[in-house]
Design an enzyme around this catalytic site. Structure first.
Site, PDB file in Angstrom:
ATOM      1  N   GLY B  12       0.891  -1.136   0.000  1.00  0.00           N
ATOM      2  CA  GLY B  12       0.000   0.000   0.000  1.00  0.00           C
ATOM      3  C   GLY B  12       0.927   1.182   0.000  1.00  0.00           C
ATOM      4  N   CYS B  13       0.717   2.135  -0.873  1.00  0.00           N
ATOM      5  CA  CYS B  13       1.730   3.150  -1.071  1.00  0.00           C
ATOM      6  C   CYS B  13       1.105   4.493  -1.394  1.00  0.00           C
ATOM      7  CB  CYS B  13       2.651   2.784  -2.228  1.00  0.00           C
ATOM      8  SG  CYS B  13       3.324   1.144  -2.117  1.00  0.00           S
TER       9      CYS B  13
END
Lengths: 509, 371
Positions: B12-13
């Site tokens: 998740g970025c």
């Protein structure tokens, strides 16, 4: 020497609860193998167990539930090596000196690779997708695809496709009814498969026995077969179809041709196959005009010429040891679709010894062919159809993840309309009305009801496949194609995993 | 550098990108501020930047940024490079000592011109460079090329985005196009190569999401000579763009539609011409479809493209102010460096946002752009 006939040891026993039996005679009427009869002096219905094939028709039809058909399991002294079937086969051959025939698919205890493969699911890092709320796409194209597309802008400034795409089949679900010939099956079953394929936006395959005139209206969803017997192959037959398939081999009996006993060849079948009534229809083992890959190429292009290059041409082969190299040759010979038929595939009639011990599993064939075609950079040239023993929607998902584009289902389709796998298709006496051409018995298979059941089956599988795609976080079937990283093996050797191209369970990505 | 043989980054970025369409230089400090503003989206285990126009002294050389585990890998790689390229200039990538950054690999950069093989009539320079990148990454143990384009460079590693920015002295560079990434890895924490951007030639990709179709995409790319050695799903995005746009010469927008295809229910309702085109895209490029959640930024020497997956499972916002176009995971990251944009919007699922340099002439392939 003791004369020991096969009938000394029945395979099935029929238990009848005489408290429940109302002596209505239903079982007598339903039994097509003359095993059940009425004994007037005793006012009783009894079974000659020696004739019972275990099809369970009487059990299913008995209005009072008085009958139980059971396999005899302790007929001989227990022996882990000389099992009952082996013993009985030897008696049978000693009696008659012939080849033991059978129908259906290989029922021997070989490793089922499907059952050693497990499917992945999403948790947290990528969300699973809910097929009840989001679109989930199963549409599949079968046929040759170019490696790249060329797109140009027209004078209106809109992008336009410049590449000419070869004809492809479009299936709304990647499940197609397998080739099972008219003759092996009766017309009712052909009608049912055609109607079900039409309703579900998929295809059915005629098998090698040509296409009855009444079914020409289903041409758009029909794959017609050209086998070594060339039964009923005409220009019209090829033209009416959506695709043509050259049958080289069959998973149930690699290396030998089709057998249709003369008993099954009636007036309609004779007209459709273009052979005399009552003659055995025995297809030669090879096509007598195909003795090499270059000969196959000629037939492929003869069919393409005959159909004006408007239809994909498929080549069906049995899965054998060298299947990867053979498939590569077929792709290079111009085929648009390759069907790999595994050793679990069924048949209307085959020597049991061939059915049971020749060929390889389709799981392995798909894996090695897909890998080989990719290594050669020609995977786009052909679509792969996996056939032979696809039992449920998970098998379909696994086949596609291993590298197939679609699957054929034969045995599953027969089961859907009542088959109980008694493996007596070759006798022409199928009590369920599926593989018999006796008009009286064939009436037992109502084509409309059978079509509905086939539609139900495909709908059920489609739902399940969408659920499985969703839980994998995928919303289009093309993202599953060859996606072996979404499979894990359990209980397989290193070599088997290497061949299948899958990692062991417990290993991450 | 730790290379895990069988691991794939799942993350998740947060991502952010700025382009000046008139090629006005933007100081590195700006992009650092933007990406650092989304601290919640990362966990300090990976961040990276890519800047375009940062090497005005070597505009025509391929700038290779390479990370090495040890001197042995460097020696082996340099020997490989010398056989295939004229080395115009090379040096250690300038870095600062930063408290939060530890265990950095050896970082070197090389400005290279290919040595054209004498008797190869169909020599394609980019393919030659691509093969060199694949070879080094695949065959030389402990060496990883993380940037290989002209007049551009990627900088990445393990750490918070502000620390990585300080470490690589991003504030000392000026670029007319920046992209940045902050990472929340769940699978390969601690590996410098796992950070974004992922690059090939001048393509750089930053990505938030996970590619559920990775196995399909990877095996498809292998047919065309790409080797997915980094065990990171983002890698396939960079290679797919290279294949579809550079090698197959698809219009950029059409390539985007191959990566995030419209649904059949929509295609079936299109006018005939369009339906034919989109049907063909899905038939032929089905294995290039990126399935699963993603927001990506793709940058190259022609501009910047942002793209969301086909059902928008990741946030993605775009904004315009004068000659600048901003794209980021969150509006806050844009507002931090551009408080009052002319227009801000959330692009639709699967609809690419394309911003090209005004002087970029890519022909009809790049004819359609949006902002």
């Amino acid at each position: 020497m003791l004369y020991k006939s096969l009938s000394s040891f029945p395979v099935f026993e029929v238990e009848r609860d005489y408290d429940k039996c109302i002596v209505c005679g239903c079982c007598v009427q339903q039994c097509t193998f003359d095993a059940t009869y009425y004994l007037p002096y005793a006012k009783k219905v009894i079974t000659d167990e020696h004739k019972c094939v275990g099809c369970k028709r009487c059990e299913a039809m008995c209005p009072t539930g008085a009958i139980k058909v059971r396999a005899v399991t302790n007929e001989f002294k227990h022996n882990a090596y000389w099992d009952a079937r082996t013993i009985r086969d030897i008696y049978k051959q000693a009696d008659q000196g012939g080849v033991i025939l059978t129908g259906g698919g290989n029922d021997r205890r070989f490793r089922v690779y499907w059952d050693h493969l497990l499917i992945d699911a999403c948790q947290v890092t990528n969300p699973s997708i809910d097929p009840l709320r989001e679109p989930m796409e199963l549409r599949t194209f079968l046929g040759r695809k170019p490696d790249a597309l060329e797109v140009e802008y027209n004078e209106k400034g809109e992008p336009e496709l410049k590449t000419k795409i070869a004809p492809n089949l479009v299936a709304e679900i990647p499940v197609i009814f397998a080739p099972m010939s008219y003759g092996a099956l009766n017309l009712n079953m052909h009608k049912a498969m055609a109607a079900a394929a039409d309703a579900m936006g998929t295809y059915w395959n005629t098998g090698e026995g040509s296409l009855h005139r009444d079914l020409y209206k289903y041409g758009h969803c029909t794959i017609v077969q050209v086998a070594s017997g060339r039964f009923g192959v005409s220009a019209e037959y090829l033209k009416v179809a959506a695709a043509a398939e050259i049958k080289i081999g069959q998973g149930a009996k690699p290396g030998i041709g089709g057998h249709l006993p003369g008993e099954k060849v009636d007036e309609e079948i004779s007209k459709t196959r273009m052979i005399p009534v009552g003659t055995d229809a025995l297809s030669p083992a090879p096509h007598h005009d195909i003795y090499s890959i270059e000969d196959l190429r000629q037939l492929i292009y003869a069919i393409k010429e005959a159909t004006n290059y408007e239809k994909p041409v498929s080549v069906k082969i049995a899965a054998v040891h060298n299947v990867a190299a053979i498939a590569s040759g077929i792709a290079r010979a111009g085929a648009d679709i390759i069907v790999l038929d595994g050793f679990r595939g069924g048949t209307g009639a085959s020597p049991a010894i061939v059915r049971d011990y020749v060929g390889i599993p389709v799981e392995i064939a798909v894996a090695v062919v897909d890998q080989r075609l990719r290594e050669e950079g020609i995977r786009n040239w052909v679509s792969i159809i996996a056939a032979g023993g696809i039992r449920n929607s998970a098998d379909v998902i696994k086949a596609i993840a291993l590298g197939a584009d679609a699957v054929y289902i034969g045995t599953s389709a027969l089961l859907a309309v009542g088959c109980t796998l008694c493996h007596k298709c070759y006798t022409g006496r199928c009590a369920w009305g599926i593989t018999t051409n006796d008009p009286h018995i064939a009436k037992r298979l109502n084509p409309d009801i059978a079509a509905e059941r086939l539609i139900n089956l495909l709908k059920g599988w489609a739902h399940e496949m969408k659920e499985m795609l969703g839980l994998m976080g995928i919303n289009a079937i093309e993202s599953l194609k060859g996606n072996r990283l979404r499979l894990r093996a359990i209980g397989l050797t290193k070599e088997e995993m290497d061949i299948l191209g899958v990692l062991p369970a417990g290993e991450g990505i | 550098m730790m290379v895990l043989t069988r691991s794939r980054e799942l993350s998740g970025c947060g991502l952010s990108g700025i382009i000046s369409r008139k090629k006005n230089l933007i100081p590195g400090e700006v992009i650092i501020r933007s990406i650092t503003h989304m601290r919640e989206r990362g966990n300090g285990l990976g961040a990276g930047y890519a800047g375009y126009g940062i090497y005005p002294d070597f505009p025509d050389e391929y700038a290779f940024h390479i990370m090495y585990d040890d001197e042995l890998a460097r020696k082996e790689t340099e020997e490989y490079i010398k056989q295939r390229f004229h080395v115009i200039h090379y040096e250690e990538i300038p870095t600062r000592k930063v408290k939060g950054i530890q265990d950095s690999p050896l970082l070197w950069r090389y400005f290279l011109r290919p040595i054209e093989p004498p008797d190869e009539s169909d020599f394609v320079e980019e393919d030659y460079v691509m093969k060199a990148v694949m070879d080094i990454n695949d065959k030389i143990r402990g060496a990883y090329v993380f940037s290989s384009g002209k007049n551009m460079g990627a900088f990445k590693g393990v750490g918070e985005p502000d620390d990585i920015g300080e470490f690589y002295r991003i504030d000392e560079y000026q670029a007319y196009l920046w992209v940045a990434h902050t990472r929340f890895p769940t699978n390969t924490p601690g590996w410098w190569g796992g950070a974004h951007p992922f690059t090939l030639l001048d393509w750089a990709v930053v990505h938030n999401g996970e590619i559920s179709s990775y196995g399909t995409n990877k095996r498809y790319l292998e047919m065309f000579g790409y080797k997915c050695t980094l065990r990171t799903d983002t890698e396939v995005v960079a290679y797919l763009i290279d294949l579809l746009v550079r090698r197959h010469k698809l219009p950029l927008r059409i390539a985007a539609y191959a990566l995030a295809s419209p649904f059949w229910k929509d295609i079936d309702r299109m006018p005939e011409n369009q339906r034919r085109l989109f049907t063909a895209i899905r038939m032929v490029y089905g294995s290039a479809l990126l399935n699963g959640p993603f927001a990506i930024l793709v940058s190259w020497n022609g501009g910047l493209m942002g793209l969301n997956d086909r059902i928008k499972l990741r946030p993605f916002v775009a904004a315009v102010k004068d000659d600048k176009v901003y794209m980021a995971s969150e509006e806050a990251a844009i507002r931090e460096i551009c408080p009052s944009p002319d227009r801000v919007w959330a692009p639709k699922a699967g609809d690419p946002v394309i911003a090209l340099f005004e002087d970029f002439d890519g022909g009809t392939q790049f004819k359609e752009h949006q902002v």
